[in-house]
Write a protein that holds these residues in place. Structure first.
Motif, mmCIF file in Angstrom:
data_model
loop_
_atom_site.group_PDB
_atom_site.id
_atom_site.type_symbol
_atom_site.label_atom_id
_atom_site.label_comp_id
_atom_site.label_asym_id
_atom_site.label_seq_id
_atom_site.Cartn_x
_atom_site.Cartn_y
_atom_site.Cartn_z
ATOM 1 N N PRO A 158 58.024 43.121 55.702
ATOM 2 C CA PRO A 158 56.930 44.002 55.280
ATOM 3 C C PRO A 158 55.618 43.757 56.014
ATOM 4 O O PRO A 158 54.917 44.702 56.365
ATOM 5 N N LEU A 159 55.303 42.490 56.292
ATOM 6 C CA LEU A 159 54.015 42.217 56.930
ATOM 7 C C LEU A 159 54.053 42.460 58.445
ATOM 8 O O LEU A 159 53.033 42.368 59.116
ATOM 9 N N ASP A 160 55.228 42.803 58.957
ATOM 10 C CA ASP A 160 55.346 43.214 60.358
ATOM 11 C C ASP A 160 55.143 44.736 60.469
ATOM 12 O O ASP A 160 55.175 45.302 61.546
ATOM 13 N N ASN A 161 54.966 45.376 59.329
ATOM 14 C CA ASN A 161 54.735 46.830 59.278
ATOM 15 C C ASN A 161 53.573 47.047 58.317
ATOM 16 O O ASN A 161 53.661 47.812 57.353
ATOM 17 N N PHE A 162 52.497 46.328 58.591
ATOM 18 C CA PHE A 162 51.411 46.176 57.619
ATOM 19 C C PHE A 162 50.785 47.497 57.166
ATOM 20 O O PHE A 162 50.623 47.744 55.972
ATOM 21 N N ASP A 163 50.440 48.348 58.120
ATOM 22 C CA ASP A 163 49.698 49.568 57.751
ATOM 23 C C ASP A 163 50.536 50.499 56.879
ATOM 24 O O ASP A 163 50.053 51.028 55.886
ATOM 25 N N ASN A 164 51.793 50.677 57.265
ATOM 26 C CA ASN A 164 52.648 51.568 56.463
ATOM 27 C C ASN A 164 52.962 50.964 55.099
ATOM 28 O O ASN A 164 53.038 51.668 54.096
ATOM 29 N N VAL A 165 53.154 49.662 55.079
ATOM 30 C CA VAL A 165 53.493 48.995 53.820
ATOM 31 C C VAL A 165 52.313 49.050 52.843
ATOM 32 O O VAL A 165 52.483 49.336 51.658
ATOM 33 N N ILE A 185 54.974 44.497 41.328
ATOM 34 C CA ILE A 185 55.478 44.635 42.700
ATOM 35 C C ILE A 185 55.496 43.263 43.368
ATOM 36 O O ILE A 185 54.522 42.514 43.288
ATOM 37 N N SER A 186 56.627 42.934 43.994
ATOM 38 C CA SER A 186 56.718 41.675 44.748
ATOM 39 C C SER A 186 56.908 41.975 46.220
ATOM 40 O O SER A 186 57.756 42.803 46.577
ATOM 41 N N LEU A 187 56.140 41.305 47.031
ATOM 42 C CA LEU A 187 56.276 41.475 48.481
ATOM 43 C C LEU A 187 56.759 40.156 49.061
ATOM 44 O O LEU A 187 56.130 39.116 48.864
ATOM 45 N N SER A 188 57.890 40.226 49.748
ATOM 46 C CA SER A 188 58.475 39.015 50.308
ATOM 47 C C SER A 188 58.244 38.966 51.807
ATOM 48 O O SER A 188 58.465 39.947 52.513
ATOM 49 N N THR A 189 57.805 37.830 52.280
ATOM 50 C CA THR A 189 57.549 37.684 53.725
ATOM 51 C C THR A 189 58.052 36.341 54.241
ATOM 52 O O THR A 189 58.054 35.346 53.507
ATOM 53 N N CYS A 190 58.450 36.338 55.519
ATOM 54 C CA CYS A 190 58.860 35.070 56.127
ATOM 55 C C CYS A 190 57.626 34.276 56.537
ATOM 56 O O CYS A 190 57.741 33.167 57.033
ATOM 57 N N GLY A 191 56.440 34.861 56.316
ATOM 58 C CA GLY A 191 55.213 34.080 56.514
ATOM 59 C C GLY A 191 54.390 34.464 57.724
ATOM 60 O O GLY A 191 54.065 33.607 58.547
ATOM 61 N N LEU A 192 54.033 35.732 57.848
ATOM 62 C CA LEU A 192 53.142 36.151 58.935
ATOM 63 C C LEU A 192 51.705 35.884 58.477
ATOM 64 O O LEU A 192 51.062 36.711 57.833
ATOM 65 N N ILE A 196 48.862 37.703 55.683
ATOM 66 C CA ILE A 196 48.732 37.251 54.288
ATOM 67 C C ILE A 196 47.246 37.272 53.925
ATOM 68 O O ILE A 196 46.846 37.773 52.873
ATOM 69 N N TYR A 197 46.410 36.780 54.844
ATOM 70 C CA TYR A 197 44.955 36.819 54.613
ATOM 71 C C TYR A 197 44.478 38.262 54.479
ATOM 72 O O TYR A 197 43.677 38.590 53.617
ATOM 73 N N LYS A 198 45.013 39.106 55.355
ATOM 74 C CA LYS A 198 44.586 40.514 55.370
ATOM 75 C C LYS A 198 44.947 41.200 54.051
ATOM 76 O O LYS A 198 44.163 41.972 53.498
ATOM 77 N N LEU A 199 46.139 40.890 53.573
ATOM 78 C CA LEU A 199 46.600 41.500 52.310
ATOM 79 C C LEU A 199 45.636 41.139 51.175
ATOM 80 O O LEU A 199 45.254 41.987 50.371
ATOM 81 N N ALA A 200 45.253 39.862 51.154
ATOM 82 C CA ALA A 200 44.325 39.403 50.114
ATOM 83 C C ALA A 200 42.960 40.059 50.303
ATOM 84 O O ALA A 200 42.365 40.566 49.348
ATOM 85 N N ASP A 201 42.482 40.095 51.541
ATOM 86 C CA ASP A 201 41.155 40.665 51.805
ATOM 87 C C ASP A 201 41.098 42.152 51.515
ATOM 88 O O ASP A 201 40.056 42.687 51.161
ATOM 89 N N ASP A 202 42.236 42.829 51.685
ATOM 90 C CA ASP A 202 42.260 44.270 51.428
ATOM 91 C C ASP A 202 42.428 44.589 49.942
ATOM 92 O O ASP A 202 42.545 45.751 49.555
#
Ligand code: SAH
Length: 341
Positions: A158-165, A185-192, A196-202
């Protein structure tokens, strides 16, 4: 595609077509009910003609039901790409597991989704379509929603397709839409890490789930190429930041691979790196993928490990394994060519 648009964007869209603004709501409700354009009875023919090229289309390439009730659908999208999604039904509600990309480029050694690399990103509307599909199948609509939870744990990172996600997250949580709460909603990531910072900041406060699978970088590198880009330490710092910003407890996924990451030393080390953090460990006995040689541990062993972690002060449970017989369990989703099974 029409499902990519929020109600507000649809209003601009219909105005540009020279139609009245209130038509947007009718179009929005019809599309989110996954009606064929012809079935939306309150829209004039002239408008339908103008909208046709932007409307969605899809086909069900396969639909499988597991003996435990889990359902998997392979949806063929307009360009022929196939995506798989899963419906997990619990006493308290229905969870849809969505794919976020066609294929995946992360290359984890144990996962079927990445076998053929990444074909393309899914658009926000194509991710939403998967949720709407099951909502409709369950007899729900926008007013009487049946799907209660969404997990971004299907094919793709999901975090490799950030804008669409993130656009999808806005659409699926919209009040006029399915109105699913961020906390469901749960978002699972291998750790990009940067995203992760961007998701929190947004301002997104979904449950963040990290695919950890190893307690140190050396071991993690042997199964997850992304470990060469980001250290566990960096991931954990990003998680701390996410927790500070959102107050949401972080979940760590740990798929247990026989003889590899299931040793006593690994368990001790895992407890050590997570100690003091507000988090939960979800243990998953590795599910078999026929192209892969790695083996999962028994459920019994997984429970023993969960117990050890608990004793070491780490909250841990073993994930229920649903839909294994239809290749619908963790790591088994893929984009089958032609949707064939
Ligand atoms: N790309 C995202 C989303 C995938 S979610 C991520 O990496 O988190 C699917 C979860 O199942 C991830 O934790 C993934 O690492 C795990 N997984 C992949 N293959 C698996 C397998 N064969 N058995 C058990 N878990 C697996």
């Amino acid at each position: 595609m029409i499902l990519d648009l929020s109600l507000k964007e649809l209003e601009e869209y219909v105005l540009q077509l020279g139609e009245q603004k209130y038509r947007a709501k009718q179009l929005f409700e019809g599309a989110q009910a996954l009606k064929e354009l012809q079935e939306i009875s309150n829209l004039p023919k002239s408008l339908k003609e103008k909208v046709q090229k932007d409307y969605f289309s899809y086909e069900v390439a396969a639909h499988l039901v597991s003996k435990d009730g889990t359902q998997k659908v392979a949806i063929r999208l307009a360009d022929g790409s196939v995506v798989e999604s899963v419906l997990l039904s619990y006493k308290y509600g229905h969870t849809v597991c969505v794919s976020t990309q066609v294929g995946c480029r992360m290359g984890c050694k144990f996962c079927a989704s990445t076998l053929n690399g990444l074909q393309r990103n899914l658009t926000a509307g194509e991710i939403l379509l998967q949720v709407l599909f099951f909502n409709k199948l369950l007899g729900g609509n926008l007013k009487e929603r049946k799907v209660t939870n969404v997990v971004l744990m299907g094919c793709g990172e999901p975090l490799d397709n950030f804008d669409n996600v993130t656009k999808f997250l806005r659409l699926v949580t919209a009040e006029e839409g399915l109105n699913i709460s961020m906390r469901n909603i749960s978002l699972s990531t291998c750790g990009l890490v940067p995203n992760i910072y961007k998701l929190a900041d947004d301002g997104f406060s979904v449950t963040l789930t990290i695919s950890l699978h190893a307690p140190n970088d050396e071991l993690r590198k042997t199964i997850m190429p992304i470990a060469n880009a980001y250290k566990i330490d960096e991931i954990l710092r990003a998680c701390d930041y996410y927790f500070e910003k959102t107050g949401r407890r972080i979940c760590f996924e740990y798929s247990l691979i026989e003889g590899l990451n299931d040793t006593d030393e690994c368990v001790q080390e895992l407890a050590k790196i997570l100690r003091g953090r507000s988090c939960h460990v979800n243990l998953i006995p590795l599910n078999s993928v026929k192209e892969k040689k790695l083996l999962g541990v028994s459920r019994k062993k997984a429970y023993v490990i969960a117990d050890k972690l608990q004793k070491l002060g780490i909250s841990a449970t073993v994930r229920r394994s649903l839909g294994q017989d239809i290749d619908g369990a963790c790591g088994q989703l893929r984009n089958r060519v032609g949707g064939a099974k």
